[in-house]
Design a protein around this motif. Structure first.
Motif, PDB file in Angstrom:
ATOM      1  N   UNK A  44      -5.665   4.487  14.160  1.00  0.00           N
ATOM      2  CA  UNK A  44      -6.165   3.978  12.696  1.00  0.00           C
ATOM      3  C   UNK A  44      -5.916   2.336  12.316  1.00  0.00           C
ATOM      4  N   UNK A  45      -3.855   2.310  12.313  1.00  0.00           N
ATOM      5  CA  UNK A  45      -3.899   0.472  12.466  1.00  0.00           C
ATOM      6  C   UNK A  45      -4.493  -0.047  13.454  1.00  0.00           C
ATOM      7  N   UNK A  46      -5.398   0.124  14.164  1.00  0.00           N
ATOM      8  CA  UNK A  46      -5.960  -0.962  14.912  1.00  0.00           C
ATOM      9  C   UNK A  46      -7.188  -0.857  14.869  1.00  0.00           C
ATOM     10  N   UNK A  47      -7.780   0.158  13.603  1.00  0.00           N
ATOM     11  CA  UNK A  47      -9.670   0.296  13.938  1.00  0.00           C
ATOM     12  C   UNK A  47      -9.292  -0.688  12.117  1.00  0.00           C
ATOM     13  N   UNK A  48      -8.568  -0.239  11.107  1.00  0.00           N
ATOM     14  CA  UNK A  48      -8.164  -0.970  10.349  1.00  0.00           C
ATOM     15  C   UNK A  48      -8.070  -2.413  10.357  1.00  0.00           C
ATOM     16  N   UNK A  49      -7.478  -3.135  11.742  1.00  0.00           N
ATOM     17  CA  UNK A  49      -7.122  -4.689  11.317  1.00  0.00           C
ATOM     18  C   UNK A  49      -8.710  -4.752  12.635  1.00  0.00           C
ATOM     19  N   UNK A  57      -9.782  -2.080  -0.030  1.00  0.00           N
ATOM     20  CA  UNK A  57      -8.120  -1.902  -0.232  1.00  0.00           C
ATOM     21  C   UNK A  57      -7.973  -0.344   0.183  1.00  0.00           C
ATOM     22  N   UNK A  58      -9.381   0.891   0.017  1.00  0.00           N
ATOM     23  CA  UNK A  58      -9.214   1.897   0.878  1.00  0.00           C
ATOM     24  C   UNK A  58      -8.713   2.046   2.044  1.00  0.00           C
ATOM     25  N   UNK A  59      -9.210   1.610   2.985  1.00  0.00           N
ATOM     26  CA  UNK A  59      -8.221   1.121   4.644  1.00  0.00           C
ATOM     27  C   UNK A  59      -7.291   0.321   4.420  1.00  0.00           C
ATOM     28  N   UNK A  60      -7.228  -0.472   3.722  1.00  0.00           N
ATOM     29  CA  UNK A  60      -5.968  -1.480   3.247  1.00  0.00           C
ATOM     30  C   UNK A  60      -4.848  -0.217   3.890  1.00  0.00           C
ATOM     31  N   UNK A  61      -5.034   0.143   2.349  1.00  0.00           N
ATOM     32  CA  UNK A  61      -4.069   0.605   2.302  1.00  0.00           C
ATOM     33  C   UNK A  61      -3.795   2.375   3.366  1.00  0.00           C
ATOM     34  N   UNK A  62      -4.283   2.024   3.823  1.00  0.00           N
ATOM     35  CA  UNK A  62      -4.654   3.459   4.616  1.00  0.00           C
ATOM     36  C   UNK A  62      -3.896   3.006   6.425  1.00  0.00           C
ATOM     37  N   UNK A  63      -3.886   2.124   6.831  1.00  0.00           N
ATOM     38  CA  UNK A  63      -3.053   0.790   7.646  1.00  0.00           C
ATOM     39  C   UNK A  63      -1.421   0.828   6.972  1.00  0.00           C
ATOM     40  N   UNK A  64      -0.985   1.234   6.328  1.00  0.00           N
ATOM     41  CA  UNK A  64      -0.130   0.925   5.774  1.00  0.00           C
ATOM     42  C   UNK A  64       1.002   1.828   6.012  1.00  0.00           C
ATOM     43  N   UNK A 114       3.054   4.632  -2.171  1.00  0.00           N
ATOM     44  CA  UNK A 114       1.931   4.165  -2.105  1.00  0.00           C
ATOM     45  C   UNK A 114       0.818   5.058  -2.502  1.00  0.00           C
ATOM     46  N   UNK A 115       1.199   6.020  -2.176  1.00  0.00           N
ATOM     47  CA  UNK A 115       0.037   7.175  -2.156  1.00  0.00           C
ATOM     48  C   UNK A 115       0.487   7.253  -3.673  1.00  0.00           C
ATOM     49  N   UNK A 116       1.156   6.507  -4.663  1.00  0.00           N
ATOM     50  CA  UNK A 116       0.517   6.837  -5.707  1.00  0.00           C
ATOM     51  C   UNK A 116      -0.635   6.056  -6.524  1.00  0.00           C
ATOM     52  N   UNK A 117      -0.300   4.744  -5.463  1.00  0.00           N
ATOM     53  CA  UNK A 117      -1.025   2.957  -5.574  1.00  0.00           C
ATOM     54  C   UNK A 117      -2.660   3.357  -5.003  1.00  0.00           C
ATOM     55  N   UNK A 118      -2.247   4.666  -3.585  1.00  0.00           N
ATOM     56  CA  UNK A 118      -3.724   5.140  -3.000  1.00  0.00           C
ATOM     57  C   UNK A 118      -4.714   6.168  -4.309  1.00  0.00           C
ATOM     58  N   UNK A 119      -3.638   6.692  -5.123  1.00  0.00           N
ATOM     59  CA  UNK A 119      -5.252   6.998  -6.062  1.00  0.00           C
ATOM     60  C   UNK A 119      -5.042   6.531  -7.032  1.00  0.00           C
ATOM     61  N   UNK A 120      -4.715   5.499  -8.075  1.00  0.00           N
ATOM     62  CA  UNK A 120      -5.165   4.671  -8.283  1.00  0.00           C
ATOM     63  C   UNK A 120      -6.368   4.034  -8.196  1.00  0.00           C
ATOM     64  N   UNK A 121      -6.158   3.340  -6.696  1.00  0.00           N
ATOM     65  CA  UNK A 121      -7.324   2.541  -6.294  1.00  0.00           C
ATOM     66  C   UNK A 121      -8.364   3.986  -6.140  1.00  0.00           C
ATOM     67  N   UNK A 122      -8.651   5.220  -5.609  1.00  0.00           N
ATOM     68  CA  UNK A 122     -10.013   5.730  -5.512  1.00  0.00           C
ATOM     69  C   UNK A 122      -9.827   5.797  -6.985  1.00  0.00           C
ATOM     70  N   UNK A 123      -9.298   5.876  -8.510  1.00  0.00           N
ATOM     71  CA  UNK A 123      -9.711   5.953  -9.332  1.00  0.00           C
ATOM     72  C   UNK A 123     -10.795   4.981 -10.013  1.00  0.00           C
ATOM     73  N   UNK A 287      -3.930  11.193   9.936  1.00  0.00           N
ATOM     74  CA  UNK A 287      -5.081  10.929  11.272  1.00  0.00           C
ATOM     75  C   UNK A 287      -6.793  11.479  10.831  1.00  0.00           C
ATOM     76  N   UNK A 288      -6.266  13.305  10.783  1.00  0.00           N
ATOM     77  CA  UNK A 288      -7.148  13.599  11.147  1.00  0.00           C
ATOM     78  C   UNK A 288      -7.717  13.864   9.574  1.00  0.00           C
ATOM     79  N   UNK A 289      -6.618  13.903   8.447  1.00  0.00           N
ATOM     80  CA  UNK A 289      -7.110  14.099   6.931  1.00  0.00           C
ATOM     81  C   UNK A 289      -8.002  13.331   6.373  1.00  0.00           C
ATOM     82  N   UNK A 290      -8.014  11.926   7.256  1.00  0.00           N
ATOM     83  CA  UNK A 290      -8.762  10.946   6.707  1.00  0.00           C
ATOM     84  C   UNK A 290      -9.215   9.941   7.399  1.00  0.00           C
ATOM     85  N   UNK A 291      -9.607  10.705   8.135  1.00  0.00           N
ATOM     86  CA  UNK A 291     -10.754  10.574   9.131  1.00  0.00           C
ATOM     87  C   UNK A 291     -11.674  11.121   9.535  1.00  0.00           C
TER      88      UNK A 291
END
Length: 314
Positions: A44-49, A57-64, A114-123, A287-291
């Protein structure tokens, strides 16, 4: 058993009290889960980079998030695996125990933030799509990630300090597979009631505080999605949020069981199961849930594999 006035300078880790044959099965299972987790999150990290299609933003947060998962699982799981291989009782020094507790709690707190921030990003993505790129610009994303990391490592300084200020003189036998804070407090000869109460309040603030943005965001998201006239539009909107929502449920369920309780010195068996869910199962599922249901990531991953194949072929 220690003397009445001496504090432990090292701890004996009970780990998994079972036969050698069962320990081998556990080692094989956990090693497999650990290996898949490391490989999956690294991909995931390599793919996002590397892939420009994932520079959002969604994948930036997912990478972190994947970086945090790798670090969290590496704090305790290799130690647990080594303990399963040993024929004698595993030991850990007081200094190493302090470092393990601090890193595990700090990284976990950063992940919740970070999970809280990701929820706001989806909103913002679902409810304000036209302003998404303006609101969630690269500067905002970097600021959110930095604040999450800094908050995690600063907020856990006092709780770890307060935990290890106690004298551990009842025993130095720790009934867990790593340095668990609740089991450490059970070994203290001091009155830990005040410390446990403050730790409970801090856990409520951190866990509930990061959960509230997720609850509010998904309330608005679901309300907005239900207003979409076409079924295909609703399905597409739900698919962008379903993975994150699933992960939120698993992560926060485990955190509530382990930390949001007035009495930290819970029975070791229950703590051990909840810790395995939080330390091993949740990072494995990430990795499975997000990809798996993410068409853009699957396409980027497929193209990356093709490029690697072409390079190896040439």
């Amino acid at each position: 058993m220690l003397g009445n006035y001496s504090s432990a300078t090292e701890f004996f880790i009970v780990g998994f009290p079972c036969s050698q044959q069962v320990r081998r099965i556990l080692f094989t299972t956990f090693f497999f889960l650990y290996s898949v987790t490391m490989i999956g999150n690294t991909v995931i990290i390599l793919a996002v980079c590397v892939d420009k299609r994932l520079h959002s933003p969604m994948y930036f947060f997912l990478g972190h998030l994947s970086v945090l998962e790798i670090l969290i699982i590496s704090v305790a799981v290799p130690f647990m695996l080594w303990g399963l291989l040993l024929s004698e009782t595993q030991t850990i020094s007081l200094t190493a125990c302090v470092a393990q507790v601090y890193l595990y709690l700090s990284l976990g707190t950063s992940e919740l933030a970070l999970m809280g921030a990701m929820a706001v990003d989806r909103y913002v993505a679902v409810c304000n799509p036209l302003r998404y790129n303006i609101i969630m610009n690269i500067r905002t994303c970097i600021w959110v990630v930095v604040v999450s990391w800094v908050f995690g490592f600063l907020s856990e300084i006092w709780p770890v300090y307060a935990t290890f200020q106690h004298t551990f003189c009842k025993s130095n036998l720790l009934d867990h597979f790593y340095c668990d804070r609740g089991q450490l407090l059970k070994l203290s000869c001091d009155d830990t009631l005040f410390t446990e109460f403050i730790l409970f309040l801090m856990a409520v603030v951190i866990v509930i505080g990061s959960l509230i943005p997720a609850i509010v965001s998904y309330t608005y998201i679901i309300s907005t999605i239900l207003k979409i006239p076409s079924a295909s539009g609703q399905k597409k909107a739900f698919s962008t949020c379903a993975s994150h929502f699933t992960y939120v449920v698993i992560l926060y369920g485990s955190c509530f069981f382990l930390y949001v309780k007035p009495k930290q010195t819970q029975a070791a068996e229950y703590n051990r199961v909840a810790s395995l869910l939080l330390l091993v199962v949740t990072p494995f599922l990430n990795p499975f849930i997000f990809t798996l249901r993410n068409d853009k990531f699957i396409q980027a991953f497929g193209d990356g594999m093709k490029r690697c194949y072409q390079l190896l072929k040439n």
